[in-house]
Enzyme design. Structure first.
Site, PDB file in Angstrom:
ATOM      1  N   ASP A  88       0.851  -1.192   0.000  1.00  0.00           N
ATOM      2  CA  ASP A  88       0.000   0.000   0.000  1.00  0.00           C
ATOM      3  C   ASP A  88       0.887   1.241   0.000  1.00  0.00           C
ATOM      4  O   ASP A  88       2.010   1.224   0.509  1.00  0.00           O
ATOM      5  CB  ASP A  88      -0.896  -0.021   1.249  1.00  0.00           C
ATOM      6  CG  ASP A  88      -1.984   1.034   1.199  1.00  0.00           C
ATOM      7  OD1 ASP A  88      -2.331   1.495   0.087  1.00  0.00           O
ATOM      8  OD2 ASP A  88      -2.495   1.405   2.268  1.00  0.00           O
ATOM      9  N   ASN A 107     -10.734  -2.972  -6.597  1.00  0.00           N
ATOM     10  CA  ASN A 107      -9.879  -2.158  -7.460  1.00  0.00           C
ATOM     11  C   ASN A 107     -10.315  -2.229  -8.925  1.00  0.00           C
ATOM     12  O   ASN A 107     -10.141  -1.272  -9.680  1.00  0.00           O
ATOM     13  CB  ASN A 107      -8.419  -2.615  -7.384  1.00  0.00           C
ATOM     14  CG  ASN A 107      -7.764  -2.326  -6.052  1.00  0.00           C
ATOM     15  OD1 ASN A 107      -6.823  -3.022  -5.670  1.00  0.00           O
ATOM     16  ND2 ASN A 107      -8.244  -1.321  -5.346  1.00  0.00           N
TER      17      ASN A 107
END
Length: 259
Positions: free
Chosen positions: A37, A86
C-alpha cells in the site's frame, strides 16, 4: 556517495546483520501475506513521478521483498496486488497501467530459479492479457519447489468464501445428493479445500505498508489466526530491516489462535 551517505549505509548494514543474528535461532513464519500500500502517495511525494511509476516502484520493491523472504526461510508469500474492488474503483488509465505492471511482475517472478508462481483470485474478472500472463507464470513453474509466491489479483476474501461454498453446493448437486444432506456437507475442512489456497498453510503473519491498519478484504478465512504487523513506510520505501523487524516481532509473540 557522500561521507554522510556512506556512514548511513554502513550503520544500516550493521543493524541488518544484528537483526539477522537475533533471528538465527528462531523459526520463520511458514506463510506471510503482504498488503502493498502507498504506491500512489509515494508517487505524489516525488518530483515528476507519475502514479504509474509509483506502482512500478512498488512492484520492483515486491521483487526485493520476496528475495528477503526467501533468504529468511519463509516458504510461502502471498502478495495482495489487485482486489476485486480495485477492478471497479480505479480510473481506467490507472487500471490499464496496473494490469501491465502486474503482468510483467508475474512474468519476471516466473523466471526466478525454482520459485513457484500461483494466481489466487477470480481470473474471469481480469483482462485477457493479464489472465494469460498469470496462467503462463503458473504453468511454467508448477513443478518448482522453492519459494511459493501467490499473486492475489482480482481477489476478494468475501468473494473467495462465497465461491467456495457455491462450489461445494454444485458438487453436492452433481453427486445427486438431496438438499436434506447439504448442511452436513459444508464443514470448515470442506470450505478450506475449495479456497484458492487449498493445500497451503494459513497465513502466520500479515504485513501492511503505509501505516494503514486495515485488512481490506484480504484472505479473511486464511487470516483467522494471523499475527498482524503494520509498517509506516510507503510501499516503494520498504526496507529489508522492516521485514526483519516484523520477523523479530513475530518470533517474540505468544500466538493464541483465537483464545
Amino acid at each position: 556517495m557522500s561521507l554522510r551517505s556512506s556512514i548511513k549505509s554502513a550503520l544500516y548494514g550493521l543493524y541488518a546483520r544484528r537483526l539477522k543474528n537475533q533471528l538465527h535461532a528462531t523459526t520463520p513464519p511458514q506463510h506471510i501475506g503482504m498488503i502493498i500500500d502507498g504506491n500512489r502517495r509515494w508517487a505524489q511525494q516525488q518530483e515528476n513521478v507519475s502514479i504509474a511509476q509509483g506502482h512500478e516502484a512498488g512492484a520492483d520493491k515486491m521483487r526485493e521483498f520476496l528475495q528477503w523472504c526467501d533468504e529468511a526461510g519463509v516458504a510461502t508469500v502471498t502478495l495482495y496486488l489487485l482486489s476485486t474492488d480495485n477492478l471497479t474503483g480505479r480510473a481506467s488509465a490507472e487500471l490499464t497501467n496496473l494490469v501491465r505492471i502486474i503482468a510483467k511482475l508475474a512474468t519476471d517472478l516466473s523466471r526466478v530459479p525454482n520459485w513457484r508462481v500461483h494466481h489466487v483470485g477470480d481470473a474471469s474478472k481480469l483482462p485477457a492479457s493479464l489472465r494469460e500472463a498469470l496462467g503462463k507464470a503458473a504453468d511454467s513453474t508448477v513443478s518448482h519447489t522453492g519459494l511459493h509466491v501467490n499473486l492475489a489479483v482480482g481477489y476478494g476474501g468475501r468473494h473467495e468464501i462465497t465461491e467456495a461454498v457455491r462450489d461445494i453446493i454444485r458438487e453436492h448437486e452433481a453427486a445427486g445428493l438431496g438438499i436434506d444432506t447439504l448442511a452436513e456437507d459444508i464443514s470448515l475442512e470442506k470450505i478450506s479445500d475449495h479456497l484458492y489456497t487449498a493445500g497451503q498453510p494459513d497465513l502466520d503473519l500479515v504485513i501492511r505498508t503505509s501505516g494503514e491498519q486495515r485488512i481490506s478484504d484480504f484472505m479473511l478465512w486464511q487470516t483467522a489466526h494471523s499475527e498482524l504487523y503494520f509498517v509506516e513506510a510507503l510501499g516503494p520505501d520498504l526496507r529489508e530491516i522492516d521485514l526483519l523487524r516484523a520477523l523479530r516481532d513475530f518470533a517474540r509473540r505468544q500466538r493464541r489462535y483465537g483464545a
